[in-house]
Scaffold this motif. Structure first.
Motif, short mmCIF file in Angstrom:
data_model
loop_
_atom_site.label_atom_id
_atom_site.label_comp_id
_atom_site.label_asym_id
_atom_site.label_seq_id
_atom_site.Cartn_x
_atom_site.Cartn_y
_atom_site.Cartn_z
N THR A 8 41.50 36.80 41.02
CA THR A 8 40.02 36.90 40.79
C THR A 8 39.68 35.98 39.68
OG1 THR A 8 40.17 38.99 39.70
CG2 THR A 8 39.96 39.19 42.19
N GLY A 9 38.19 35.89 39.50
CA GLY A 9 38.02 35.16 38.45
C GLY A 9 36.58 35.44 38.07
N ARG A 10 36.06 35.29 36.73
CA ARG A 10 34.45 35.35 36.28
C ARG A 10 34.14 33.77 36.48
NH1 ARG A 10 32.54 40.45 36.78
NH2 ARG A 10 34.07 42.01 35.76
N GLY A 24 37.61 29.22 38.91
CA GLY A 24 39.01 29.48 38.11
C GLY A 24 39.40 30.97 38.42
N LYS A 25 40.51 31.06 39.27
CA LYS A 25 41.16 32.42 39.61
C LYS A 25 42.35 32.53 38.73
CE LYS A 25 37.62 32.79 42.38
NZ LYS A 25 36.39 33.44 42.29
N THR A 26 42.83 33.59 38.41
CA THR A 26 43.92 34.17 37.99
C THR A 26 44.63 35.31 38.72
OG1 THR A 26 43.01 35.45 36.26
CG2 THR A 26 43.46 33.13 35.48
N ASP A 42 35.34 39.81 41.37
CA ASP A 42 35.54 38.40 41.46
C ASP A 42 34.00 37.91 41.34
OD1 ASP A 42 37.24 36.02 42.08
OD2 ASP A 42 36.32 36.15 44.09
N GLY A 82 45.66 29.40 42.11
CA GLY A 82 44.34 29.52 41.68
C GLY A 82 43.74 28.11 41.21
#
Length: 226
Positions: A8-10, A24-26, A42, A82
């Motif tokens: 997920t990512g902000r 950008g996901k980690t 997310d 990601g």
């Protein structure tokens, strides 16, 4: 069944510009609730074109990463899953095998493949490669989206299990070829227009081409010139 890396990512500014993006996901380390529009925590910055019910979850095959590294070099965005904004990362499952309408069980949730991923200009900034979006479109290494048929809890390491196939002949590879390569194959377009498990937005491409006998220009979406 495939073991899944969950990401997920902000929303954050893209490299080299002030535009916000959730690309950008980690990886996450705890179970998350998967609802009708995606995983808790997310974000998608531009809800006009990203996210929503038909694009609740993005899946990108880890299988493509070595090919991208061979073509582009050891970019930081290709070092770990990601890089393409994916929520799910697996190996052994690509666009050649997955079909529109396929239903998967993941943890306590049911997912259905809704459409392929449409690359946009934000990939160019994400990778620092001016034509990255075009490369993704031209190669068909784009990943795909799911709609959520049944919300539920999903944990890192859960296995993705195929439980139903509603249109097995319509692989994502075939769909990509019809929309991006052999773009005015009328028989294929008629099939896409009638494919009710495909997201409506993608079926409309086929309908418009059949009616106008013209192919839309996606340059602005790929280059960020709109």
């Amino acid at each position: 069944m495939r073991s899944v890396t969950l990401l997920t990512g902000r929303a954050a500014p893209l490299p080299g510009c002030d535009t916000l993006s959730g690309i950008g996901k980690t990886p996450v380390t705890r179970p998350l609730m998967l609802g009708p529009e995606g995983f808790e925590g997310d974000e998608q910055a531009d809800r006009r074109v990203h996210g929503g019910i038909e694009k609740a979850v993005h899946h990108y095959p880890r299988d493509h990463y070595p090919t991208w590294r061979a073509e582009l070099g050891d970019l930081p965005t290709l070092a770990t899953p990601g890089g393409f904004g994916e929520n799910l990362s697996t190996t052994g499952l690509t666009e050649a095998e997955v079909a529109v309408g396929d239903v998967f069980l993941l943890g306590g949730a049911l997912l259905q493949v809704s459409q392929g991923r449409q690359p946009c200009w934000k990939l160019n900034h994400r990778f620092g490669v001016p034509d990255m979006a075009r490369r993704v479109q031209q190669t068909g290494r784009s990943g795909w989206y799911y709609r959520v048929l049944q919300p539920g809890m999903v944990a890192p390491g859960d296995r993705l299990e195929l439980i139903d196939r509603l249109a097995p002949g319509w692989t994502l590879r075939r769909l990509w070829h019809a929309l991006y390569i052999d773009r005015m194959n009328l028989a294929e377009l008629e099939g896409i227009a009638a494919l009710d498990v495909l997201a409506e937005g993608w079926r409309k491409y086929a309908v418009r081409r059949l009616e106008s006998r013209r192919v839309e220009d996606w340059s602005a979406r790929l280059d960020g010139t709109a």
